[in-house]
Design a protein around this motif. Structure first.
Motif, PDB file in Angstrom:
ATOM      1  N   HIS A 338       0.731  -1.237  -0.127  1.00  0.00           N
ATOM      2  CA  HIS A 338       0.029  -0.083   0.059  1.00  0.00           C
ATOM      3  C   HIS A 338       1.006   1.296  -0.128  1.00  0.00           C
ATOM      4  N   MET A 339       1.934   1.097   0.720  1.00  0.00           N
ATOM      5  CA  MET A 339       2.949   2.233   0.615  1.00  0.00           C
ATOM      6  C   MET A 339       3.428   2.737  -0.702  1.00  0.00           C
ATOM      7  N   ALA A 340       3.831   1.515  -1.345  1.00  0.00           N
ATOM      8  CA  ALA A 340       4.397   1.825  -2.590  1.00  0.00           C
ATOM      9  C   ALA A 340       3.487   2.192  -3.523  1.00  0.00           C
ATOM     10  N   ILE A 346       4.707   2.231  -9.453  1.00  0.00           N
ATOM     11  CA  ILE A 346       4.724   0.917  -9.550  1.00  0.00           C
ATOM     12  C   ILE A 346       5.119   0.471 -11.012  1.00  0.00           C
ATOM     13  N   LEU A 347       6.384  -0.101 -11.249  1.00  0.00           N
ATOM     14  CA  LEU A 347       6.997  -0.096 -12.456  1.00  0.00           C
ATOM     15  C   LEU A 347       6.497  -1.540 -13.188  1.00  0.00           C
ATOM     16  N   ALA A 348       6.571  -2.477 -12.238  1.00  0.00           N
ATOM     17  CA  ALA A 348       5.797  -3.850 -12.815  1.00  0.00           C
ATOM     18  C   ALA A 348       5.367  -4.597 -11.735  1.00  0.00           C
ATOM     19  N   VAL A 366       7.603  -4.361  -8.343  1.00  0.00           N
ATOM     20  CA  VAL A 366       8.562  -3.486  -8.528  1.00  0.00           C
ATOM     21  C   VAL A 366       8.254  -1.944  -8.479  1.00  0.00           C
ATOM     22  N   ALA A 367       8.947  -1.203  -7.511  1.00  0.00           N
ATOM     23  CA  ALA A 367       8.453   0.150  -7.339  1.00  0.00           C
ATOM     24  C   ALA A 367       9.594   1.058  -7.473  1.00  0.00           C
ATOM     25  N   PRO A 384       7.606  -9.907  -1.310  1.00  0.00           N
ATOM     26  CA  PRO A 384       7.904  -9.834  -2.801  1.00  0.00           C
ATOM     27  C   PRO A 384       7.675  -8.334  -3.216  1.00  0.00           C
ATOM     28  N   VAL A 385       8.536  -7.596  -2.783  1.00  0.00           N
ATOM     29  CA  VAL A 385       8.433  -6.208  -3.030  1.00  0.00           C
ATOM     30  C   VAL A 385       9.914  -5.680  -3.238  1.00  0.00           C
ATOM     31  N   ALA A 386      10.217  -4.941  -4.206  1.00  0.00           N
ATOM     32  CA  ALA A 386      11.629  -4.703  -4.513  1.00  0.00           C
ATOM     33  C   ALA A 386      11.544  -3.339  -5.156  1.00  0.00           C
TER      34      ALA A 386
END
Length: 479
Positions: A338-340, A346-348, A366-367, A384-386
């Motif tokens: 949610h922060m991202a 959000i790129l992907a 991916v952010a 699963p957040v990069a």
């Protein structure tokens, strides 16, 4: 239906301090088993059993102890499918990865069994005539082993196996989310004929059982893997009591991609490092630092790769990643998702779960678009957040890599030999790799980090033998 049990002094005991259901994170409508919780009295009982077993066990020769580890390895290998299935159902790691983890456990047992036949000291020249002077590595006593849920087979074994081959006995407290798997391993160790009291398993909450182990029992060593906050607390207690300790803690690992990187190699390895095991590895790639000249092409390839990975239940043999391990883990990771969504670009994003099965599934993302001090860049997410950062050149990329309180693992993708060697020198991490993913290290190699990732000791390989022993200097005059 599986049930957790304590194994103390060679006897199976069902704890009675409480119980709760173990839910399959891939399907929250399915109960895998029942977790029975211990009270502090059973921790004290386990330490006493380990203390009683210590003399006979440490008195065995190295080759005899090695034989026990070999039998443990043989039995684990023969039951590997059973252990892998249970562990995947309990904590959600995809079955293909879990099978590999069990295989690693077998290899670790065999590796440390071999240490029972190797030299454990050195001869030192004496300044006096007719004096033989030498060193010996001797066991510590009773070791407290506190293990996490994300590697429910490999991490316990990479602590327990070196502790045992060095002549120590063990009190083992696994994470609650891995207690069924721990019970199954203990059953196999019993079946392999391990003497009573050499390993003692105590199931319970860390805030109660772990605290009692650290504060109420006369341990000689503690080996812990888990969160940084818990690890720092353990270090304080152990230092105050003069207990030898090692703490393997958090990570915020960076993969650096330079302009000359082979993206056909780099992208799959970065995706694997970030999203295998749903990002629930202390060595997972959570920061991606890309040099400006290839930024757009890298993001394009990364987006395509992410769109083609499979989110699926843990027992699906084609699952690239499964669910996160628990409801609390889901809530924590989703707070960063949610922060991202609110504060970053959000790129992907990976595809959603196919089907309507209930579980703790999180689509990998991916952010980008946040500064180097943002929580997405600085805090361990364990999911699963990069997040991507752009760097003008090699120097800025290394500076961003080192801008973290953690220092566990880091990788560089380049074809430039000079940059490769400089990165190995300049990256402030305990494990640095070139053209490889950040996650994982071979079992015969030392594992551990710098800064707040570790208490500055190492696990696995020969380094584990140093932790689980102390050095004795011996001299004898024969004139």
């Amino acid at each position: 239906m599986k049930n957790s049990r304590n194994w103390i002094g060679g006897e199976w005991i069902e704890p009675t301090a409480g119980e709760c259901a173990v839910i399959n994170p891939s399907n929250t409508k399915e109960q895998v088993g029942v977790l029975h919780l211990s009270d502090s009295s059973q921790v004290i009982q386990a330490e006493q059993a380990a203390r009683e077993a210590y003399g006979p066990w440490s008195g065995l020769s190295g080759p005899v102890r090695a034989g026990h580890l070999e039998r443990m390895a043989d039995l684990l290998q023969s039951k590997s499918g059973d252990v892998a299935n249970l562990a995947s159902m309990e904590m959600g790691k995809p079955i293909a990865e879990m099978r590999g983890e069990v295989s690693r456990g077998v290899n670790l047992l065999r590796y440390y069994a071999a240490e029972g036949l190797r030299a454990n000291g050195a001869v030192i020249p004496s300044s006096e005539q007719n004096v033989l002077q030498f060193t010996r590595k001797v066991s510590l006593g009773v070791a407290g082993i506190i293990t996490p849920w994300n590697f429910p087979v490999a991490i316990p074994i990479w602590k327990i196996a070196p502790a045992l081959i060095c002549g120590n006995t063990v009190v083992w407290k696994p994470a609650e989310l891995a207690s069924l798997t721990a019970t199954r391993l203990a059953e196999l160790f019993e079946e392999a004929g391990l003497p009573p009291g050499v390993i003692n398993l105590v199931i319970g909450k860390g805030s109660q059982i772990g605290k009692a182990m650290l504060e109420q029992t006369p341990l000689d060593a503690v080996s812990f893997t888990g969160s940084t906050s818990t690890g720092l607390g353990i270090a304080q207690i152990c230092a105050k009591r003069n207990i030898k300790y090692q703490t393997e803690m958090g990570g915020k690992n960076a993969a650096v991609v330079l302009n000359d990187a082979d993206l056909e190699t780099a992208v799959p390895l970065i995706v694997s490092g970030a999203f295998r095991s749903a990002g629930q590895k202390c060595t997972a790639t959570s920061r991606i630092i890309v040099e400006s000249g290839i930024y757009d092409s890298f993001i394009k390839k990364l987006s395509y790769a992410l769109s083609n990975i499979k989110l699926a239940p843990a027992l699906d043999s084609e699952a690239y990643l499964g669910p996160v391990a628990s409801a609390s883990q889901y809530e924590t990771v989703m707070s960063y998702v949610h922060m991202a969504s609110e504060q970053a670009d959000i790129l992907a994003q990976g595809p959603p779960l196919s089907g309507d099965q209930d579980g703790y599934y999180i689509r990998p993302i991916v952010a980008a678009g946040v500064g180097a001090g943002h929580p997405l860049i600085q805090e361990e997410i364990f999911g699963p957040v990069a997040t991507v950062l752009e760097a003008a050149d090699f120097e800025e990329a290394v500076a961003l890599c080192n801008q973290s309180i953690y220092g566990l693992s880091a990788s560089l993708f380049t074809q430039n030999l000079s940059h490769a060697h400089r990165f190995l020198d300049e990256a402030r991490a305990g494990m640095v790799r070139v053209n490889q993913e950040t996650a994982g290290v071979e079992y015969q190699s030392p594992f551990g980090g710098m800064k707040l990732s570790s208490s500055h000791t190492r696990e696995q390989g020969q380094a584990a033998l140093d932790f689980f022993t102390e050095l004795k200097t011996c001299a004898i005059s024969y004139r």
